[in-house]
Design an enzyme around this catalytic site. Sequence first.
Site, PDB file in Angstrom:
ATOM      1  N   GLU A  54       0.712  -1.212   0.148  1.00  0.00           N
ATOM      2  CA  GLU A  54      -0.075  -0.088  -0.060  1.00  0.00           C
ATOM      3  C   GLU A  54       0.815   1.264  -0.042  1.00  0.00           C
ATOM      4  O   GLU A  54       0.537   2.246  -0.695  1.00  0.00           O
ATOM      5  CB  GLU A  54      -0.759   0.187   1.283  1.00  0.00           C
ATOM      6  CG  GLU A  54      -1.906  -1.244   1.353  1.00  0.00           C
ATOM      7  CD  GLU A  54      -1.072  -2.368   2.470  1.00  0.00           C
ATOM      8  OE1 GLU A  54      -1.892  -2.608   3.047  1.00  0.00           O
ATOM      9  OE2 GLU A  54       0.147  -2.621   2.200  1.00  0.00           O
ATOM     10  N   CYS A  77      -2.292  -2.998   7.481  1.00  0.00           N
ATOM     11  CA  CYS A  77      -2.233  -3.023   8.885  1.00  0.00           C
ATOM     12  C   CYS A  77      -2.094  -1.836   9.645  1.00  0.00           C
ATOM     13  O   CYS A  77      -2.096  -0.817   9.108  1.00  0.00           O
ATOM     14  CB  CYS A  77      -0.437  -3.416   9.013  1.00  0.00           C
ATOM     15  SG  CYS A  77       0.646  -2.315   8.411  1.00  0.00           S
ATOM     16  N   ARG A 186      10.836 -24.958  -5.389  1.00  0.00           N
ATOM     17  CA  ARG A 186      12.025 -24.373  -4.476  1.00  0.00           C
ATOM     18  C   ARG A 186      12.208 -22.944  -4.197  1.00  0.00           C
ATOM     19  O   ARG A 186      12.243 -22.471  -3.095  1.00  0.00           O
ATOM     20  CB  ARG A 186      13.373 -25.062  -5.011  1.00  0.00           C
ATOM     21  CG  ARG A 186      13.658 -26.323  -4.900  1.00  0.00           C
ATOM     22  CD  ARG A 186      15.024 -26.849  -5.407  1.00  0.00           C
ATOM     23  NE  ARG A 186      15.173 -28.412  -5.374  1.00  0.00           N
ATOM     24  CZ  ARG A 186      16.365 -28.833  -6.132  1.00  0.00           C
ATOM     25  NH1 ARG A 186      17.227 -28.405  -6.616  1.00  0.00           N
ATOM     26  NH2 ARG A 186      16.216 -30.316  -5.996  1.00  0.00           N
ATOM     27  N   THR A 198      18.669 -39.612   1.513  1.00  0.00           N
ATOM     28  CA  THR A 198      18.948 -38.901   0.162  1.00  0.00           C
ATOM     29  C   THR A 198      20.158 -38.486  -0.087  1.00  0.00           C
ATOM     30  O   THR A 198      20.550 -38.505  -1.141  1.00  0.00           O
ATOM     31  CB  THR A 198      17.666 -37.998   0.098  1.00  0.00           C
ATOM     32  OG1 THR A 198      16.401 -38.417   0.361  1.00  0.00           O
ATOM     33  CG2 THR A 198      17.721 -37.272  -1.236  1.00  0.00           C
ATOM     34  N   GLU A 296      11.693 -32.754  -0.084  1.00  0.00           N
ATOM     35  CA  GLU A 296      12.075 -33.503  -1.282  1.00  0.00           C
ATOM     36  C   GLU A 296      12.348 -34.768  -1.061  1.00  0.00           C
ATOM     37  O   GLU A 296      13.043 -35.389  -1.828  1.00  0.00           O
ATOM     38  CB  GLU A 296      13.039 -32.644  -2.252  1.00  0.00           C
ATOM     39  CG  GLU A 296      12.325 -31.493  -2.827  1.00  0.00           C
ATOM     40  CD  GLU A 296      13.399 -30.854  -3.807  1.00  0.00           C
ATOM     41  OE1 GLU A 296      13.749 -31.719  -4.723  1.00  0.00           O
ATOM     42  OE2 GLU A 296      13.562 -29.766  -3.982  1.00  0.00           O
TER      43      GLU A 296
END
Length: 377
Positions: A54, A77, A186, A198, A296
């Site tokens: 804004e 806000c 990602r 992994t 992942e």
Amino acid sequence: MSQADLDNSLMGRAIELARHGDPSPSPRVGSIVADGAAVVSEAYHAATGADHAEIAALKLAGEAARGKTLYVTLEPCNHKGGAGACVEAILAAGIRRVVVGTRDPNPRVQGGGAEKLRAAGVEVVESVLEPRAKELIKPWTKFVTHGTSYLTLKLALSLDGRIATRSGASKWITSPESRLRVQALRAAHDAVVVGINTVLADNPRLTVRDVPGRSPTRLVVDSKLRLPLTSQLVQSASQIPTCVITTQQAPRSAHDALEAAGVRVLYVPTTAEGRCDTVAMLRELAQRDVVSVLCEGGAELAGSLLAHHLVDELHAFVAPRLLGPRGRPGAVDWAGPDNPADAPHIEAPRWELSGADAYVWGPMVYPKRTSRTSPGV
């Protein structure tokens, strides 16, 4: 064009503007100053510490904002932060009418901005394209209301549910188009997490390549600190933030070596099986302003997160390949439900082709609590 149609059109434009920003741990917000159908200025919250949407739009409009309509995807806000209170800026600019996509979900401030504007004589129209405006800030909403990170799970698997051949080869099961989509996923998250198995099997970089955007913080769940100092993650830790999630059972010597290499070590409680408590992990990450996390794999980590209902959103890329029953392992390692009706599933799934692959994604729902394991890996 009716006023309602005009409001919908300009709010839709503001929502698309917001997607260009990367302000985490603040929410994505877009804003437009308009004179009827004519756009006077438009802006979005570009980055943390930058002007809120804004304020940026009002600065661009200058005196031309007086008497005009301000469109904003999230309720302005009414509390002073690094960029000041947006409500005060709106009133100072002489805006006549404010159109809001959705109220601020933060329980400490919800409704305060709209109420102060109305009290000052500004017309406020709320809930314009509200489902789309809420979707835009869904990860941040969980972050501020539950104090935990929003978790997306990505799976890349064969038609028969495998993530590697019987020899362990996994590059590449899915198409180049799907791998590009993963890069974009990602870039849209604050952090990307994998299990230690992994890392040991694939030695990944977990960086963003070939698409616009920054590389997320890289996380490894590793209860015994087996992360090799020679891995690509450790070797590049001085360039890209890298953190290992572990337990107090891990050897101190490994901690010291990883910290010396630039890897941050974060401790979480230990489960009965001696693994990392994943529920605590997501809360600890939120305490460090990590709003969204992309998982992942591997199969054990994915299974634990699903078993404990921690996955908020699932993205699955299914390749038209058959790797056979000795392919290792399945994409998700967990006990699973007793009945299909109790299975976690994607609500209102969206399907499309991604190269030769089927790509399905959407929010997860959990019909029945079926967990039989601890919340750890």
